[in-house]
Design a protein around this motif. Structure first.
Motif, PDB file in Angstrom:
ATOM      1  N   ASN B 521      52.487 -53.199 -19.710  1.00 35.68           N
ATOM      2  CA  ASN B 521      51.189 -52.403 -19.611  1.00 35.68           C
ATOM      3  C   ASN B 521      51.040 -50.892 -19.997  1.00 35.68           C
ATOM      4  O   ASN B 521      52.078 -50.369 -20.038  1.00 35.68           O
ATOM      5  N   ASP B 522      50.043 -50.487 -20.228  1.00 40.12           N
ATOM      6  CA  ASP B 522      49.758 -49.101 -20.587  1.00 40.12           C
ATOM      7  C   ASP B 522      48.334 -48.986 -20.557  1.00 40.12           C
ATOM      8  O   ASP B 522      47.581 -49.969 -20.004  1.00 40.12           O
ATOM      9  N   ASN B 523      47.794 -47.676 -20.926  1.00 42.61           N
ATOM     10  CA  ASN B 523      46.348 -47.599 -20.521  1.00 42.61           C
ATOM     11  C   ASN B 523      45.390 -48.545 -21.618  1.00 42.61           C
ATOM     12  O   ASN B 523      44.273 -48.786 -21.242  1.00 42.61           O
ATOM     13  N   TYR B 524      46.094 -49.045 -22.509  1.00 44.58           N
ATOM     14  CA  TYR B 524      45.321 -49.742 -23.505  1.00 44.58           C
ATOM     15  C   TYR B 524      45.433 -51.391 -23.035  1.00 44.58           C
ATOM     16  O   TYR B 524      45.221 -52.117 -23.933  1.00 44.58           O
ATOM     17  N   ALA B 525      46.216 -51.608 -21.800  1.00 44.87           N
ATOM     18  CA  ALA B 525      46.431 -52.617 -21.459  1.00 44.87           C
ATOM     19  C   ALA B 525      47.898 -53.291 -22.135  1.00 44.87           C
ATOM     20  O   ALA B 525      48.731 -52.476 -22.287  1.00 44.87           O
ATOM     21  N   THR B 526      47.966 -54.617 -22.419  1.00 47.39           N
ATOM     22  CA  THR B 526      49.040 -55.037 -23.178  1.00 47.39           C
ATOM     23  C   THR B 526      48.941 -54.518 -24.734  1.00 47.39           C
ATOM     24  O   THR B 526      47.778 -54.279 -25.520  1.00 47.39           O
ATOM     25  N   ARG B 527      50.102 -54.445 -25.449  1.00 49.34           N
ATOM     26  CA  ARG B 527      50.243 -53.954 -26.651  1.00 49.34           C
ATOM     27  C   ARG B 527      49.387 -55.075 -27.677  1.00 49.34           C
ATOM     28  O   ARG B 527      48.842 -54.466 -28.460  1.00 49.34           O
ATOM     29  N   SER B 528      49.919 -56.304 -27.579  1.00 58.35           N
ATOM     30  CA  SER B 528      48.979 -57.302 -28.242  1.00 58.35           C
ATOM     31  C   SER B 528      48.526 -58.172 -27.302  1.00 58.35           C
ATOM     32  O   SER B 528      48.948 -58.352 -26.088  1.00 58.35           O
ATOM     33  N   GLU B 546      58.391 -59.874 -24.408  1.00 59.78           N
ATOM     34  CA  GLU B 546      58.828 -59.095 -25.613  1.00 59.78           C
ATOM     35  C   GLU B 546      58.036 -59.135 -27.112  1.00 59.78           C
ATOM     36  O   GLU B 546      57.929 -58.288 -27.496  1.00 59.78           O
ATOM     37  N   ASP B 547      57.549 -60.200 -26.941  1.00 66.43           N
ATOM     38  CA  ASP B 547      56.384 -60.764 -28.157  1.00 66.43           C
ATOM     39  C   ASP B 547      55.513 -59.764 -27.996  1.00 66.43           C
ATOM     40  O   ASP B 547      54.930 -59.361 -29.071  1.00 66.43           O
ATOM     41  N   VAL B 548      54.820 -59.845 -26.927  1.00 63.76           N
ATOM     42  CA  VAL B 548      53.534 -59.359 -26.858  1.00 63.76           C
ATOM     43  C   VAL B 548      53.658 -57.691 -26.813  1.00 63.76           C
ATOM     44  O   VAL B 548      53.016 -56.968 -27.342  1.00 63.76           O
ATOM     45  N   GLU B 549      54.764 -57.179 -26.246  1.00 62.61           N
ATOM     46  CA  GLU B 549      54.989 -55.711 -26.259  1.00 62.61           C
ATOM     47  C   GLU B 549      55.481 -55.293 -27.635  1.00 62.61           C
ATOM     48  O   GLU B 549      55.310 -54.351 -28.135  1.00 62.61           O
ATOM     49  N   ALA B 550      56.167 -56.323 -28.561  1.00 62.64           N
ATOM     50  CA  ALA B 550      56.583 -55.762 -30.031  1.00 62.64           C
ATOM     51  C   ALA B 550      55.208 -55.929 -30.736  1.00 62.64           C
ATOM     52  O   ALA B 550      55.231 -55.566 -31.957  1.00 62.64           O
ATOM     53  N   GLY B 551      54.007 -56.563 -30.318  1.00 60.84           N
ATOM     54  CA  GLY B 551      52.896 -56.641 -31.115  1.00 60.84           C
ATOM     55  C   GLY B 551      52.767 -57.649 -31.845  1.00 60.84           C
ATOM     56  O   GLY B 551      52.122 -57.549 -32.961  1.00 60.84           O
ATOM     57  N   ARG B 552      53.359 -58.665 -31.937  1.00 61.95           N
ATOM     58  CA  ARG B 552      53.340 -60.113 -32.568  1.00 61.95           C
ATOM     59  C   ARG B 552      52.072 -60.600 -32.348  1.00 61.95           C
ATOM     60  O   ARG B 552      51.797 -61.578 -33.311  1.00 61.95           O
ATOM     61  N   TYR B 553      51.473 -60.371 -31.355  1.00 60.02           N
ATOM     62  CA  TYR B 553      50.208 -61.353 -30.961  1.00 60.02           C
ATOM     63  C   TYR B 553      49.111 -60.664 -31.621  1.00 60.02           C
ATOM     64  O   TYR B 553      49.171 -59.903 -32.446  1.00 60.02           O
ATOM     65  N   TYR B 554      47.814 -61.127 -31.082  1.00 62.58           N
ATOM     66  CA  TYR B 554      46.462 -60.613 -31.811  1.00 62.58           C
ATOM     67  C   TYR B 554      46.309 -59.280 -31.315  1.00 62.58           C
ATOM     68  O   TYR B 554      46.810 -58.668 -30.347  1.00 62.58           O
TER      69      TYR B 554
END
Lengths: 288, 837, 118
Positions: B521-528, B546-554
């Protein structure tokens, strides 16, 4: 019911402990939807329905009046922070009024008409019956019956203001003859003062204008704001269950009831000259 | 598996996300709106009020420790128990669960924020300011002293002439409004901003619980808001709703209050049960057994709890048959509770539980809440309740239910979720002591009260005589209360030592939990924003974090350059559009401050300053609304996987439409409660309605008014059609010069009809009820009289046109609703007396 | 997965339509019998008629729950019954219909035991 409740609690606790502590292979059966269907749906449905029917039958026994019974009718009015008690004849006319004390005949049903003069109060003598609210503008009927002679304490159970905690009363259950004797005495006028000191007390009582609020039947005092004092000396308590009726307590009450029971409607009479409150108190104490 | 977006992500994308979502610093931090901050402040404030109300309880327990004690005066004692109950219910329990929702829901649903972040910030500030002043009133002896239930006539002007009662009516009435604002936010958040793929059957139980919770607030709070309004009208202007001599009825208050008050218990319990349903699977490391049944139980509890209100009025002398209906409903609601308890037991049995602090609190909850539930079934039996009602048995019962059903799950939740919000988890070692002290304390304090009550001690007494033998049990209860206090103190020390707010480098998924709030998490919530394919995504979708954090999702970026999140469809959670979310700002903060000031100044009868603050509050609300409804500022954006989403929606697809509908449900329920009140007062005055000497206005008044109400709705409809056809100024003309005057005229005709017939609200409850029905329509006419020119102003500044019409649609719905409500009102006030007379 | 541009509130309202009618009918039934008893007992009119009225209302409520359940959930081709969440919603609909039907019966039970307004 309490036992049933305790058993259900034990069951839940035992199952939880079993689910936590038993070996995985033995507790496996508990970890399925079946557990919910039986424990969470079937079991409560059955117990709750049975309990509801039982409760309804009990309640029906309580509220249904016996037909053709000779009942004593009494009107009880809740006031901040005391009880006005009026005995009624069979036609509903007021026989006489008293306060903070309910006398009732043993073994006979008493029908109480409960209402309030100001805010909501609730009438409760735990040993005799459940409670019922006294609501301004409404009259609720409570039937109760004492099976044994004795003095039972009652108390207001609906929060009614600053002195809610000190709004108690006593229900005095008397055997039939004693009750009839009490009824005769209570409906008559106050006793005449026997000594000159007591007559002096009555004089002061009337001159000070106590009769503007209080009634003492047979004297000129016929006020209706405060409790009727015709037989105050014979009552169980002063100040709606606060203390025994003694001359000292009465004198202290007259001088400064706002200190003893802040917020009651009686103004303090602390300006009275020495001995005057005592004289009145002795007179009142003699009203038995 | 193919992902919607390729990696590596372009340079600068993450930095842009961070910049856009960064909270303001310095004094500007007051304007922050991110749910991760507002949620935490909100929780913090609720805990503060919990501690303060707890201190009041300790003073009371000290007073009651020995008989005939005079530590506090009778008057102060009454203020103490009134404040304790009121604060625990309105300033702690409801806000605390709402606050947890504001904090947890977006994370759990993988939204970047709630859809109306300024609304939750507004609700928080209003609550903090209003609640604090409300609490401080006790230092001036101005705290309410009529009990948290505030029964008239004790709280009517005759028996409570001072301002104390007004503090309750205005202070709490206002905090209820803040709770409703939060509830609308939560409904929209849960229904519209879930992660793609998270269809209703994959939604976490907690989200279900919060959805039902918010729905219950929408249908329950209006009753108490109306009750508050009626009592304040009686106190301030002498409209005799509750005065028996003038046709009023004190029982009306009790019906309205408990129609809110009983669901309130479940409003508090359901979110807590939802948290338990999240924590139990994690501590057992197995999916929840019976998910569907638990969802059924949550919905069922929510609905059935509305059939329990007279449960609190068993001693008022209603017919036995009427009481028994409520007895039956009280029994029925035991079944959903049974389902949940056995679902948790089954889940525990299916896994292997480690006895961590959250587990201990869950087990403590099971024990305490089961006792509370069983005594609840006992008091649902009418004959038993006639003994137990208003005694310490009830005090014991309600504390077992509320502490068991809400406080223990909340503490479990604190220990469980702190690693999401903090750099360090709370101490397990200290946690065990906190649990031990609280668990022993609760049972030592409250178990003896069952007995104290059964031997005859009433509630709400400032002291008791020595000769009744209640002293020892009371002393034990007092010792228990101090043990609870010690436990809470230890918890606060633990928080002070270990809780360090962060979003980026939190302690992480320390429990191996399965749901999305444990994603990085961060201020923007999840990366993707992930695609969800399971109820327990972190267990069933390997590599998700890992995939969410890497930005692979929406939506791994901020394509429009503003704060934004994905709006998905309510049932199936398919992406529908991108909503631009407002960022930090002063207007909602100032609006909250001036709204609070307006209400509080009214309390102490400083009318002119109150009006000034009210005008300022309206101004800042409008200024805030001015910035909303951004319109289609940007062409449709690509969020990955070839999905191009529009950035603006109007009509029933738009989130503002959903929020407006929720608000109108609140309004409609309020009006229904008023109809109930009217009919209830009729029943107290059968044969005298309208009272002798009062004439009904001729039917021509009603028909004239009805025609004008219809005309206003039709003109508003015409305005909508012409706007759609691109004729902006014709549309504005129809609305501002047609619909609005027609509405105000209709109301005027309606009201004048009664006035010229000689009806006055102060004379009798009948008149008071009729004029209140008019006033409820008047509130909307007044709102529209401000909002319609506001729309015209927007049109003049190019902020309203055929495409950009979300705010116009809000006004349109208001016009329709107002006309509908007014017509029902006409039918009631003119038709009903004629029908029964 | 495609964006559903034209989608509005209808699917959700349909979902409500299959899951909640049982509860809404329970609420209506509850309000009706409570209101009837309150009015009848105040007017001293319907004493003795309460049992028949409650029985009638209960029968109507149960039939309505069953009818709506059949029409919305079981009847082939019901428009209320489409979409990916179907299986879940159908099960939920079953359960709510049963729970609300049982609650209606439980509500009616007291009328068997108390005939009048005492």
């Amino acid at each position: 019911m309490t036992v049933g409740g305790a058993l259900i609690l034990l069951l839940v606790l035992a199952l939880t402990a079993y689910a936590l502590l038993a070996a995985p292979e033995t507790r496996g059966w508990l970890g399925s939807r079946r557990t919910i269907l039986w424990g969470g749906i079937a079991f409560p449905t059955v117990t709750v329905t049975a309990l509801l029917i039982y409760g309804l039958l009990v309640a029906r026994g309580i509220v249904t009046p016996a037909v053709g019974e000779d009942v004593q009718r009494v009107e009880v009015v809740g006031e901040q922070f005391w009880w006005r008690v009026r005995y009624l004849d069979d036609d509903g006319r007021v026989l006489f009024e008293t306060a903070n004390e309910l006398h009732l005949p043993v073994g006979r049903t008493v029908e109480l008409a409960l209402t309030s003069a100001d805010v909501i109060h609730s009438f409760w003598v735990p040993a005799l019956a459940g409670k019922l609210d006294m609501i301004p503008g409404r009259t609720n009927i409570l039937r109760l019956r004492a099976e044994r002679a004795g003095v039972y304490r009652g108390q207001c159970t609906e929060f009614c203001g600053v002195q809610h905690a000190r709004m108690a009363f006593h229900a005095v259950a008397l055997e039939a003859e004693a009750y009839d004797a009490w009824l005769r005495e209570a409906s008559g006028p106050a006793v005449e003062p026997a000594t000159s000191g007591l007559r002096e007390g009555r004089e002061r009582f009337l001159q000070l204008g106590c009769g503007a609020c209080h009634a003492v039947r047979g004297t000129g005092a016929a006020g209706v704001l405060g409790p009727d004092l015709t037989r105050i000396g014979s009552r169980q308590s002063l100040g709606a269950g606060m203390m025994p009726v003694t001359a000292e307590n009465l004198a202290a009450w007259i001088a400064d009831s706002q200190h003893l029971k802040p917020g009651n409607l009686m103004p303090p009479f602390d300006m009275l000259p020495d001995g005057e409150a005592q004289a009145i108190a002795r007179y009142l104490e003699s009203l038995k | 598996m193919s992902f919607p977006n390729p990696t590596p992500r372009p340079e600068g994308e993450l930095e842009q996300l961070k910049r856009i979502w960064r909270p303001p610093s310095g004094l500007g931090f007051l304007t922050v709106v991110n749910n991760t901050y507002i949620g935490l402040f909100y929780v913090g404030a609720a805990v503060m009020f919990f501690v303060l109300a707890g201190i009041l309880a300790l003073i009371m327990r000290t007073q009651l420790a020995v008989p005939d004690n005079d530590l506090v005066s009778d008057g102060l004692y009454n203020q103490l128990f009134t404040m304790h109950g009121t604060m625990m219910m309105f300033l702690f329990a409801v806000p605390a669960v709402e606050a947890m929702g504001v904090y947890l829901l977006p994370n759990m649903l993988a939204a970047r924020d709630l859809p109306f972040p300024r609304l939750s910030a507004f609700a928080f500030w209003a609550y903090l300011i209003g609640g604090s002043v409300f609490f401080l009133s006790i230092f001036w002896g101005l705290a309410p002293d009529g009990g948290w239930f505030m029964y008239p006539p004790l709280t009517s002007i005759e028996y409570s002439p001072a301002d104390n009662a007004d503090f309750w009516l205005l202070g709490i009435g206002f905090i209820e409004i803040s709770a409703i604002a939060g509830a609308i936010e939560i409904v929209c958040g849960v229904l519209l901003t879930r992660a793609p793929g998270m269809s209703l059957d994959k939604m976490p139980v907690y989200a279900w619980a919060m959805l039902v919770f918010a729905g219950m607030i929408i249908f329950a709070f209006p009753a108490v808001i109306l009750a508050t309004l009626l009592l304040e009208l009686e106190r301030a202007f002498g409209w005799p709703f509750f005065i028996p001599g003038q046709g009023g009825d004190p029982l009306l208050w009790q019906h309205l209050f408990w129609f809110f008050g009983h669901p309130e218990v479940y409003i508090i319990f359901l979110p807590a049960a939802g948290m338990v349903s999240m924590i139990v699977p994690t501590i057992a490391q197995k999916p929840l057994v019976g998910y569907r049944l638990v969802v059924l139980a949550v919905i069922g509890t929510g609905v059935l709890s509305f059939g329990l209100w007279v449960h609190h009025m068993f001693a008022t002398g209603l017919p036995q048959l009427s009481l028994s209906f409520f007895s039956a409903a009280s029994m029925a609601v035991a079944i959903p509770s049974g389902i949940q308890i056995f679902a948790w037991i089954a889940t525990i049995a299916s896994g292997k539980v480690r006895l961590t602090t959250p587990s201990l609190f869950i087990l403590g909850f099971l024990f305490i809440f089961t006792i509370g539930g069983l005594t609840g079934v006992m008091v649902a039996m009418v004959p038993f309740d006639w003994q137990a009602h208003d005694t310490y048995f009830i005090v014991a019962h309600l504390h077992y239910v509320l502490i068991g059903g809400m406080v223990f799950p909340l503490f479990a939740a604190f220990y469980y979720w702190v690693p999401v919000a903090s750099r360090r988890a709370l101490s397990e070692k200290v946690g065990r002591w906190v649990f031990g002290l609280m668990f022993v304390g609760v049972n030592v304090a409250f178990f003896p009260m069952h007995i104290t009550g059964l031997i005859g001690m009433p509630r709400r007494v400032s002291t008791y005589p020595a000769d009744l033998g209640w002293g020892d049990l009371n002393m034990v209860s007092t010792i228990g209360a101090y043990l609870i206090g010690a436990g809470v103190l230890l918890f606060l020390i633990d928080v002070a030592r270990n809780f360090r707010i962060t979003s980026a480098d939190n302690a992480g998924n320390v429990w191996n939990a399965p749901t999305l709030e444990w994603l990085p998490n961060d201020n923007y919530a999840t990366r993707s924003i992930p695609i969800v394919a399971s109820r327990d995504p972190l267990w069933d979708q390997p590599g998700l974090a890992e995939d969410v954090e890497a930005g692979r999702y929406y939506l791994p970026n901020a394509p429009t350059g503003y704060r934004e999140t994905i709006v998905t469809s309510p049932v199936t959670a398919e992406p529908r559009y991108i909503v631009q979310i407002p960022g930090p700002g002063w207007f909602h903060v100032l609006a909250a401050a001036f709204t609070a000031a307006c209400f509080l100044l009214l309390t102490v009868k400083l009318v002119t300053p109150a009006i000034i603050c009210g005008v300022l509050a309206v101004f800042f609300v409008l200024a805030w609304a001015w910035q909303l409804d951004p319109g289609p500022t940007h062409p449709p954006v690509d969020i990955g996987g070839g999905l191009k989403l529009p950035v603006y929606k109007t009509g029933s697809g738009s989130h503002s439409w959903w929020a407006t509908i929720c608000f109108l449900l609140v309004a409609g329920t309020t009006f229904l409660c008023m109809i109930f009140s009217y009919l209830f007062l009729w029943l107290s005055n059968v044969g005298d309605w309208p009272p002798a000497g009062t004439a009904l206005p001729a039917l021509s008044w009603a028909s004239g008014s009805a025609a004008l109400y219809l005309a206003s709705a039709l003109l508003a409809w015409g305005a909508s059609r012409t706007l759609a056809a691109g004729r902006l100024w014709t549309s504005q003309g129809l609305l501002l010069l047609g619909a609005l005057p027609a509405l105000c005229g209709a109301l005027g005709v309606d009201g004048w009809g009664f006035w010229q017939a000689g009806l006055r609200p102060q004379d009798h409850a009948y008149g008071a009820a009729v004029y209140t029905i008019l006033c409820l329509t008047g509130v909307f006419a007044f709102t529209l009289a401000i909002f319609t020119p506001f729309l015209t102003l927007r049109a003049a500044f190019g902020r309203l046109d055929t495409a950009r019409r979300a705010s116009f649609d809000v006004g349109l719905l208001l016009f329709y609703y107002t006309a509908g409500q007014a017509l029902v009102g006409l039918l009631l006030t003119h038709g009903f007396p004629r029908a029964v007379g | 997965m495609t964006a559903m541009q034209g989608e509005d509130a209808t699917p959700f309202l349909r979902w409500i339509g299959i899951v909640l009618p049982g509860f809404l009918i329970w609420g209506a039934h509850f309000g009706l019998v409570y209101g009837y008893v309150a009015v009848a007992c105040t007017l001293d009119a319907g004493v003795g008629g309460t049992q028949a009225a409650v029985a009638l209302a209960t029968l109507a409520a149960l039939l309505l729950i069953a009818g709506l359940f059949w029409g919305f959930v079981i009847r082939p081709g019901s428009r209320f019954n489409a979409g990916p969440a179907t299986r879940f919603s159908r099960r939920l609909a079953w359960a709510t219909a049963l729970l609300s039907g049982g609650s209606v019966l439980l509500t009616a039970l007291p009328a068997l035991i108390f005939p009048g307004c005492a």
